[in-house]
Design an enzyme around this catalytic site. Sequence first.
Site, mmCIF file in Angstrom:
data_model
loop_
_atom_site.group_PDB
_atom_site.id
_atom_site.type_symbol
_atom_site.label_atom_id
_atom_site.label_comp_id
_atom_site.label_asym_id
_atom_site.label_seq_id
_atom_site.Cartn_x
_atom_site.Cartn_y
_atom_site.Cartn_z
ATOM 1 N N GLY A 1 1.005 -1.003 -0.481
ATOM 2 C CA GLY A 1 -0.158 -0.401 0.264
ATOM 3 C C GLY A 1 0.977 1.194 0.220
ATOM 4 O O GLY A 1 -0.075 2.069 -0.266
ATOM 5 N N THR A 2 2.387 1.197 -0.090
ATOM 6 C CA THR A 2 2.898 2.317 0.238
ATOM 7 C C THR A 2 3.156 2.860 -1.393
ATOM 8 O O THR A 2 3.697 3.689 -1.298
ATOM 9 C CB THR A 2 4.469 2.404 0.554
ATOM 10 O OG1 THR A 2 4.918 0.736 -0.297
ATOM 11 C CG2 THR A 2 4.132 1.887 2.150
ATOM 12 N N GLY A 3 2.771 2.332 -2.753
ATOM 13 C CA GLY A 3 2.720 3.090 -3.507
ATOM 14 C C GLY A 3 3.529 2.554 -4.170
ATOM 15 O O GLY A 3 3.944 3.169 -5.963
ATOM 16 N N LYS A 4 3.759 1.720 -4.456
ATOM 17 C CA LYS A 4 5.395 0.803 -5.552
ATOM 18 C C LYS A 4 4.274 0.999 -6.848
ATOM 19 O O LYS A 4 5.042 1.051 -8.007
ATOM 20 C CB LYS A 4 4.910 -0.276 -4.897
ATOM 21 C CG LYS A 4 6.553 -0.290 -3.504
ATOM 22 C CD LYS A 4 6.571 -2.002 -3.146
ATOM 23 C CE LYS A 4 5.973 -3.197 -3.244
ATOM 24 N NZ LYS A 4 4.534 -1.784 -2.167
ATOM 25 N N HIS B 1 -13.706 0.138 33.041
ATOM 26 C CA HIS B 1 -12.167 0.347 32.036
ATOM 27 C C HIS B 1 -11.334 0.758 31.271
ATOM 28 O O HIS B 1 -9.943 1.182 30.804
ATOM 29 C CB HIS B 1 -12.622 -1.116 30.817
ATOM 30 C CG HIS B 1 -11.474 -2.086 30.404
ATOM 31 N ND1 HIS B 1 -10.708 -3.011 31.245
ATOM 32 C CD2 HIS B 1 -10.714 -1.774 29.627
ATOM 33 C CE1 HIS B 1 -10.123 -3.410 30.372
ATOM 34 N NE2 HIS B 1 -9.636 -2.690 29.291
ATOM 35 N N GLU B 2 -11.896 1.487 30.166
ATOM 36 C CA GLU B 2 -11.551 2.578 29.854
ATOM 37 C C GLU B 2 -11.517 3.667 30.093
ATOM 38 O O GLU B 2 -10.528 4.434 29.431
ATOM 39 C CB GLU B 2 -12.729 3.184 28.211
ATOM 40 C CG GLU B 2 -13.244 2.353 26.954
ATOM 41 C CD GLU B 2 -11.672 1.332 26.567
ATOM 42 O OE1 GLU B 2 -10.694 2.433 26.119
ATOM 43 O OE2 GLU B 2 -12.182 0.178 26.202
ATOM 44 N N HIS C 1 -7.960 3.441 31.087
ATOM 45 C CA HIS C 1 -6.344 3.654 30.249
ATOM 46 C C HIS C 1 -6.172 5.443 30.221
ATOM 47 O O HIS C 1 -5.426 5.621 29.755
ATOM 48 C CB HIS C 1 -7.208 3.122 28.434
ATOM 49 C CG HIS C 1 -7.142 2.076 28.416
ATOM 50 N ND1 HIS C 1 -6.148 1.203 29.040
ATOM 51 C CD2 HIS C 1 -7.976 0.556 28.513
ATOM 52 C CE1 HIS C 1 -6.493 -0.743 29.084
ATOM 53 N NE2 HIS C 1 -7.855 -0.690 28.807
#
Length: 638
Positions: A212-215, A431-432, A435
């Site tokens: 996905g980097t554009g090769k 819980h969140e 974090h």
Amino acid sequence: MSQKGKNKKWRSAGLYALLAIVLISLATTFLGNRPPERLEISYSDLISRVERGEVSKVLVETAPDGRQVAIAEAEINNRATQVQVNLPPLTPEFENTLVANGVELAVRPVQEEGLLGRILSTFFLPVLLLLGLFFLLRRAQNGPGSQALNFGKSRARVQMEPKTQITFNDVAGIDQAKLELAEVVDFLKNSERFTALGAKIPRGVLLVGPPGTGKTLLARAVAGEAGVPFFSISGSEFVEMFVGVGASRVRDLFEQAKQNAPCIVFIDEIDAVGRQRGAGLGGGNDEREQTLNQLLTEMDGFEGNSGIIVIAATNRPDVLDAALLRPGRFDRQVTVDRPDFQGRLEILKVHARGKTLSADVDLEKLARRTPGFTGADLANLLNEAAILAARRNLTEISMDEINDAVDRVLAGPEKKDRLMSERRKELVAYHEAGHALVGSLLPNYDPIQKVTIIPRGQAGGLTWFMPSDDDMGLTTRAHLKNMMTVALGGRVAEEVVYGESEITTGAASDLQQVARIARNMVTRFGMSDRLGNVALGRQYANIFLGREIAAERDFSEETAALIDEEVRRLVNEAYQRATYLIRENRALLDRIARRLVEAETIDGEELQAIIDNSEVVMLPPEEEPEPLTLPMAVNAGA
């Protein structure tokens, strides 16, 4: 359907119709024209049968040469049978005998065809149809786009003139890779400027980078800019089920390229054919290795390939054969990596063309929110935002759609149809909140972007942090410890609020992350005071590459026990820090959790406002509380 597709469809239908006509004609010729079988008897036998009443009808045929043949319908062995008799010239006695016994008599001449006529009527039509079928098949075989019988021919797509409609202006965020390929194109267009200095055109360029980097996009841009014939093929198209096809296609590809030199040959996913020879548990693959050997020979063998530049792309350079990577074949290896902030901003600007964005859309802010995204990820992100805007019957793409698209790409769509009880909603909120609280109070940690208790994918809730990509992939020991502390914040919040007996399985992935970080700190990064700056344990490699058959442990049992102790110590320290922050800021934890239950989602600015308006207790700057010895389910093998 295009006109070309319609013509191909009608041509196929005509082939099948012609084949059916040929089969019917042959069947009619060899089966339908057979005369009925007749029993040949003597003249006296016929007279005897007539007198016995066994004959009911006699047909006398007269040939052009005067010869007469009687065909009689007689009953032989209680079965009706046609008999044939060569007659002498007809006499009144023969006719009287037939009439006296009530036998019907008929006479007709026979129109016999000549030998040439019989041959023409029997073979002309089938031969004509077979010839027509042969020429039709030859035409279909050699027609454009048809490779029905040419298994050994190259399947490369050829562009004699630019047709991709993509240029280097459409490629952003990978300036160094673009510069390397632009130089190759410039070499083809203005070779005199380089050859005047003694420079030689590079034989090959290998594009390496994550998916996905554009090769492939770079290769399409080269096709649009080069101004020379451009051959493109995938590595998987060389090898078929037939032996020898791969090498034959390589030869045919380079033969076409030599006829059109100077030109460019692009091989996408070259790892499909360029893997190491004779490697892995199952030994070598003769067909693939034969194809690779032919490719090596064509790129730089006894015969040169002057004027042909090979561009290849792969996201698995570690599996490629060493002979393929040497200078003279691939002179340049260009790394196409994930873009940095400036690269992401340029990519977003490119993909924002043609999309109606509202005034509140801040592409710079979006670029900062998406570290680690590739060009394909960013293109998909804006496309998802456009789809969401269309789904909501909007005329513009706002920042809300883009934010939702980011969450959708990273964690999956919202599960709005999942109904949560108040008890579960409160549990997920605490819980969140654990974090978020720990992450906000730790020094120099990544800022919080958003906290939500809306389930996405496999997660019941999510806390989004905004990591920075300024450190170029380098992580400090302090940051790794903070990562473990934040990951344990959810489990600690459950324990502090509900008690040890009410902790849930929601922290399973958090515990795996903590154990993995701690073990890497000890065995890979040399961040253990007791073990020192050593890397322990050989790294796992893909056993099918022939690099490693099995992992090898290069340390003693005593060292293994010490590793486990150090991992547990690091985890316990992180657990103790998280416990200290949550116990000392319990009121703030309750406020964040209550707000999550009410709104389900709070962004980083609102969370920071809640913290700023509350009394906060930070970790002691110098000495930390005594480590807690708590029984923890740590997966030491993670």
